[in-house]
Scaffold this motif. Structure first.
Motif, PDB file in Angstrom:
ATOM      1  N   ILE A 123      -6.518 -19.082  98.307  1.00  9.39           N
ATOM      2  CA  ILE A 123      -7.819 -19.139  97.625  1.00  9.39           C
ATOM      3  C   ILE A 123      -8.667 -20.266  98.204  1.00  9.39           C
ATOM      4  O   ILE A 123      -9.866 -20.078  98.462  1.00  9.39           O
ATOM      5  N   ILE A 124      -8.066 -21.414  98.432  1.00  7.29           N
ATOM      6  CA  ILE A 124      -8.796 -22.544  99.021  1.00  7.29           C
ATOM      7  C   ILE A 124      -9.391 -22.143 100.377  1.00  7.29           C
ATOM      8  O   ILE A 124     -10.553 -22.425 100.674  1.00  7.29           O
ATOM      9  N   GLU A 125      -8.597 -21.460 101.186  1.00  8.97           N
ATOM     10  CA  GLU A 125      -9.062 -21.039 102.510  1.00  8.97           C
ATOM     11  C   GLU A 125     -10.201 -20.026 102.405  1.00  8.97           C
ATOM     12  O   GLU A 125     -11.198 -20.109 103.140  1.00  8.97           O
ATOM     13  N   LYS A 126     -10.084 -19.077 101.473  1.00 10.97           N
ATOM     14  CA  LYS A 126     -11.137 -18.066 101.309  1.00 10.97           C
ATOM     15  C   LYS A 126     -12.433 -18.691 100.804  1.00 10.97           C
ATOM     16  O   LYS A 126     -13.522 -18.352 101.278  1.00 10.97           O
ATOM     17  N   VAL A 127     -12.326 -19.592  99.849  1.00 11.42           N
ATOM     18  CA  VAL A 127     -13.517 -20.266  99.338  1.00 11.42           C
ATOM     19  C   VAL A 127     -14.157 -21.091 100.460  1.00 11.42           C
ATOM     20  O   VAL A 127     -15.382 -21.118 100.608  1.00 11.42           O
ATOM     21  N   GLY A 128     -13.327 -21.734 101.273  1.00 10.71           N
ATOM     22  CA  GLY A 128     -13.842 -22.513 102.407  1.00 10.71           C
ATOM     23  C   GLY A 128     -14.623 -21.650 103.379  1.00 10.71           C
ATOM     24  O   GLY A 128     -15.680 -22.051 103.878  1.00 10.71           O
ATOM     25  N   ARG A 129     -14.115 -20.437 103.631  1.00  8.70           N
ATOM     26  CA  ARG A 129     -14.834 -19.519 104.533  1.00  8.70           C
ATOM     27  C   ARG A 129     -16.172 -19.098 103.926  1.00  8.70           C
ATOM     28  O   ARG A 129     -17.185 -18.992 104.629  1.00  8.70           O
ATOM     29  N   LEU A 130     -16.179 -18.874 102.608  1.00  6.20           N
ATOM     30  CA  LEU A 130     -17.434 -18.533 101.941  1.00  6.20           C
ATOM     31  C   LEU A 130     -18.434 -19.689 102.029  1.00  6.20           C
ATOM     32  O   LEU A 130     -19.633 -19.466 102.246  1.00  6.20           O
ATOM     33  N   GLU A 131     -17.941 -20.903 101.873  1.00  2.79           N
ATOM     34  CA  GLU A 131     -18.811 -22.075 101.980  1.00  2.79           C
ATOM     35  C   GLU A 131     -19.423 -22.168 103.386  1.00  2.79           C
ATOM     36  O   GLU A 131     -20.607 -22.463 103.537  1.00  2.79           O
ATOM     37  N   VAL A 132     -18.607 -21.920 104.398  1.00  5.49           N
ATOM     38  CA  VAL A 132     -19.102 -21.961 105.779  1.00  5.49           C
ATOM     39  C   VAL A 132     -20.134 -20.859 105.993  1.00  5.49           C
ATOM     40  O   VAL A 132     -21.194 -21.088 106.595  1.00  5.49           O
ATOM     41  N   ASP A 133     -19.850 -19.650 105.493  1.00  2.00           N
ATOM     42  CA  ASP A 133     -20.805 -18.545 105.629  1.00  2.00           C
ATOM     43  C   ASP A 133     -22.127 -18.859 104.942  1.00  2.00           C
ATOM     44  O   ASP A 133     -23.183 -18.391 105.371  1.00  2.00           O
ATOM     45  N   ASN A 134     -22.068 -19.659 103.892  1.00  2.00           N
ATOM     46  CA  ASN A 134     -23.279 -19.985 103.140  1.00  2.00           C
ATOM     47  C   ASN A 134     -24.103 -21.093 103.806  1.00  2.00           C
ATOM     48  O   ASN A 134     -25.244 -21.325 103.408  1.00  2.00           O
ATOM     49  N   PHE A 135     -23.579 -21.762 104.820  1.00  2.00           N
ATOM     50  CA  PHE A 135     -24.349 -22.831 105.472  1.00  2.00           C
ATOM     51  C   PHE A 135     -25.694 -22.315 105.972  1.00  2.00           C
ATOM     52  O   PHE A 135     -26.739 -22.940 105.758  1.00  2.00           O
ATOM     53  N   ASP A 136     -25.694 -21.158 106.650  1.00  2.00           N
ATOM     54  CA  ASP A 136     -26.946 -20.608 107.176  1.00  2.00           C
ATOM     55  C   ASP A 136     -27.807 -20.034 106.061  1.00  2.00           C
ATOM     56  O   ASP A 136     -29.032 -20.161 106.078  1.00  2.00           O
ATOM     57  N   LEU A 137     -27.182 -19.415 105.090  1.00  2.00           N
ATOM     58  CA  LEU A 137     -27.910 -18.809 103.980  1.00  2.00           C
ATOM     59  C   LEU A 137     -28.487 -19.882 103.059  1.00  2.00           C
ATOM     60  O   LEU A 137     -29.597 -19.765 102.566  1.00  2.00           O
ATOM     61  N   ASN A 138     -27.720 -20.927 102.833  1.00  2.00           N
ATOM     62  CA  ASN A 138     -28.127 -22.069 102.022  1.00  2.00           C
ATOM     63  C   ASN A 138     -28.557 -21.678 100.600  1.00  2.00           C
ATOM     64  O   ASN A 138     -29.547 -22.176 100.073  1.00  2.00           O
ATOM     65  N   ASP A 139     -27.778 -20.778  99.987  1.00  2.00           N
ATOM     66  CA  ASP A 139     -28.031 -20.405  98.600  1.00  2.00           C
ATOM     67  C   ASP A 139     -27.501 -21.530  97.709  1.00  2.00           C
ATOM     68  O   ASP A 139     -26.312 -21.856  97.734  1.00  2.00           O
ATOM     69  N   LYS A 140     -28.385 -22.122  96.938  1.00  2.00           N
ATOM     70  CA  LYS A 140     -28.020 -23.303  96.141  1.00  2.00           C
ATOM     71  C   LYS A 140     -26.977 -22.973  95.073  1.00  2.00           C
ATOM     72  O   LYS A 140     -26.081 -23.774  94.815  1.00  2.00           O
ATOM     73  N   ASN A 141     -27.079 -21.816  94.455  1.00  2.00           N
ATOM     74  CA  ASN A 141     -26.098 -21.433  93.444  1.00  2.00           C
ATOM     75  C   ASN A 141     -24.717 -21.249  94.074  1.00  2.00           C
ATOM     76  O   ASN A 141     -23.717 -21.730  93.536  1.00  2.00           O
ATOM     77  N   LEU A 142     -24.671 -20.549  95.208  1.00  2.00           N
ATOM     78  CA  LEU A 142     -23.395 -20.392  95.919  1.00  2.00           C
ATOM     79  C   LEU A 142     -22.822 -21.754  96.301  1.00  2.00           C
ATOM     80  O   LEU A 142     -21.621 -22.001  96.138  1.00  2.00           O
ATOM     81  N   THR A 143     -23.661 -22.631  96.800  1.00  2.00           N
ATOM     82  CA  THR A 143     -23.205 -23.962  97.207  1.00  2.00           C
ATOM     83  C   THR A 143     -22.554 -24.692  96.047  1.00  2.00           C
ATOM     84  O   THR A 143     -21.453 -25.224  96.177  1.00  2.00           O
ATOM     85  N   LYS A 144     -23.234 -24.692  94.905  1.00  2.00           N
ATOM     86  CA  LYS A 144     -22.716 -25.424  93.748  1.00  2.00           C
ATOM     87  C   LYS A 144     -21.431 -24.790  93.199  1.00  2.00           C
ATOM     88  O   LYS A 144     -20.432 -25.458  93.005  1.00  2.00           O
TER      89      LYS A 144
END
Length: 101
Positions: A27-48
């Motif tokens: 789960i930690i690894e999957k969430v980390g990948r989602l966080e990386v994918d969100n870097f370009d998108l920069n969705d504030k809700n996803l980030t938080k």
């Protein structure tokens, strides 16, 4: 509960906790990948929310790991103290003797 059955249950719990630890790591690894994918998108809700999930999961992982280490030691000590290897051998002898009858 006899000593051998108790030891076997303790070993089962150790295996289940190891599986739980591995699941938390995944789960930690999957969430980390989602966080990386969100870097370009920069969705504030996803980030938080992803950051919060990551932290809580990491905390759970640490708790599970600590519990697993302590219980693994307890299981090993119980096995040594109660000579579980000898009990297993005796059980195998008893079972083999019972099959011949």
């Amino acid at each position: 509960m006899d000593k051998l059955k108790k030891f076997e249950l303790m070993e089962k719990i150790v295996r289940q906790m190891q599986d739980l630890k591995n699941s938390q790591q995944a789960i930690i690894e999957k969430v980390g990948r989602l966080e990386v994918d969100n870097f370009d998108l920069n969705d504030k809700n996803l980030t938080k929310v992803l950051s919060d999930i990551h932290q809580r999961t990491a905390d759970n992982f640490d708790s599970i790991n600590e519990l697993l280490n302590g219980f693994s030691d307890k299981t090993e000590n119980f096995g040594e103290k109660n000579n579980v290897d000898k009990l297993k051998e005796q059980q195998e002898i008893n079972e083999a003797g019972g099959k011949r009858l």
